[in-house]
Design an enzyme around this catalytic site. Structure first.
Site, PDB file in Angstrom:
ATOM      1  N   ASP A  12       0.822  -1.223   0.000  1.00 43.20           N
ATOM      2  CA  ASP A  12       0.000   0.000   0.000  1.00 43.20           C
ATOM      3  C   ASP A  12       0.850   1.264   0.000  1.00 43.20           C
ATOM      4  OD1 ASP A  12      -2.430  -1.609   0.329  1.00 43.20           O
ATOM      5  OD2 ASP A  12      -1.744  -1.898   2.384  1.00 43.20           O
ATOM      6  N   HIS A  40      -4.837  -2.006  -6.153  1.00 41.11           N
ATOM      7  CA  HIS A  40      -4.603  -0.568  -6.206  1.00 41.11           C
ATOM      8  C   HIS A  40      -5.506   0.054  -7.271  1.00 41.11           C
ATOM      9  CE1 HIS A  40      -1.460  -2.153  -9.030  1.00 41.11           C
ATOM     10  NE2 HIS A  40      -1.992  -1.243  -9.803  1.00 41.11           N
TER      11      HIS A  40
END
Length: 423
Positions: A12, A40
């Site tokens: 992340d 994502h």
């Protein structure tokens, strides 16, 4: 030549944004490991696209995309993700995506087992995404899994899947809620569709490198989730490191030009496992709120804390970054004081460790040694030039470079694609 983008923390970090920026100049975009547990978002021409299993190079209409041999491949997710991209108006995606015939198949069976194994572990559970990634890699390592190439031999496919299901049923009994005949029936349809996408990925990559095509490789997960180098056992089941890129795609290491380590300006982690700089109080909550820290794949809130440079330095030693991309610098704009971890101190001996140890019990008892920085208390969002950053922000970036020993080549200053400083 190949450009590789890797996560340097626990995932992340914002790898997708840099991938999106570099995609227009890439001829091939590839993934080497992991599965549909990654996630994502990419914003292109005002539209947000979510990627899990598919390479995000699909947003570039001129880019071919490859899912490499090291990936565990969930067939239903592959087709549903393609459909979602098409529904948002992304054209020609089915003509620009290929899958290695050496990929292991990630079955719904694996997801069912994943959940049962987490229950079995109780308080020691890993905190997986529940997508069957660990069990898929387990069957690969035990040589009982099914490769994509075997899907096309109906007899072999059915025999191996039934054997796999029988083995798990012996272990879990009636707790295993799974219908093998249902999955076999679904694959009768997939068997007709998959030939359009399946290729010999070794030849695909060799031909591309022989022709000096520009290859962009997007790493999934991150170094600290690596099965060998991460915070074992609280890791994923693949190698999301430089070594995993080379084996997962059969990339010629002599034709790697750039290795970018993506570093969030603070630290986050999803799921269980050690996290020395985690802040469970006001600082962590503020980082979570300003940084919008919840997962694309799971929706889970991310644990947050100060930047741990011991982790970043360790990941650089393994991934051999040629440059760093520091992301989300703007999230720190309103903090009066910032901290970064520069060592761990063993209270029993007084020894300071500036490298990440394998012994997690040692790490548990260690105290974090922090260096404090004055905050800049002014907006950095949308800034495009390093010289325009406040002096305190420049000092923060320069200290990261000095400590890790790698130049920060990109700095993210906002959520938009254009919010990036190039140095």
């Amino acid at each position: 030549m190949a450009t590789i983008i890797l996560g340097s923390q626990w995932g992340d970090e914002g790898k997708g944004k840099l991938t999106d920026i570099l995609c227009p100049s890439a001829e091939i975009c590839a993934r080497s490991a992991g599965g549909h547990n990654a996630g994502h978002s990419i914003v292109a021409q005002g539209v947000s696209y979510d990627f899990h299993l598919l390479p995000s190079g699909l947003v570039n209409p001129k880019c071919m995309n490859l899912i490499g041999s090291g990936v565990v491949f969930h067939v239903p997710s592959f087709f549903s993700e393609l459909e979602k991209l098409e529904a948002k108006g992304l054209a020609g995606v089915r003509d620009r995506i290929f899958v290695s015939d050496r990929c292991q198949v990630n079955f719904d069976l694996h997801a069912a087992v994943d959940g049962l194994e987490e229950v079995e572990l109780g308080e020691r559970k890993i905190g997986t995404t529940g997508r069957g990634i660990g069990p898929s890699y387990s069957t690969k390592a035990s040589r009982s899994g099914v490769r994509i190439s075997e899907v096309f031999d109906e007899a072999v496919f059915e025999r191996k899947l039934r054997q796999l299901a029988d083995g798990y049923r012996k272990r879990f009994g009636d707790l295993l809620k799974y219908d093998v005949e249902e999955e076999i029936a679904r694959f009768k349809e997939y068997r007709k569709l998959l030939p359009n996408y399946v290729v010999d990925a070794v030849k695909f990559i060799k031909d591309a490198q022989d022709q000096n095509r520009k290859i962009l490789i997007e790493g999934a997960n991150a170094l600290m989730l690596d099965i060998d180098y991460g915070t074992y056992p609280y890791v994923t089941s693949s190698n999301p490191c430089l070594g995993g890129i080379i084996t997962g795609l059969a990339i010629n290491p002599r034709k790697i030009e750039t290795i970018v380590g993506v570093v969030k300006a603070y630290t986050t982690r999803v799921g269980d496992g050690i996290f020395k700089t985690e802040d469970e109080g006001e600082i962590g909550t503020k980082l979570q709120d300003i940084g919008r820290e919840w997962g694309v794949s799971t929706g889970r809130k991310r644990r947050c804390g100060w930047l741990d440079l011991v982790v970043v330095k360790y990941s650089a030693a393994i991934n051999h970054y040629t440059s760093l991309n520091l992301t989300k610098l703007d999230v720190l704009d309103t903090f009066p004081t910032l901290k970064v971890a520069v060592a761990y101190k063993d209270p029993a001996t007084g020894e300071e460790l500036d490298f990440f140890p394998a012994d997690l019990s040692l790490l548990e008892r260690c105290e974090v040694v922090y260096k404090e920085f004055e905050g800049w208390n002014t907006p950095t969002t949308h800034i495009k030039k390093f010289e325009e950053l406040p002096a305190q922000a420049r000092q923060y970036v320069e200290f990261i470079e000095q400590y890790v020993g790698v130049k920060v080549g990109w700095i993210g200053t906002g959520p938009d694609r254009e919010d990036m400083i190039y140095r």
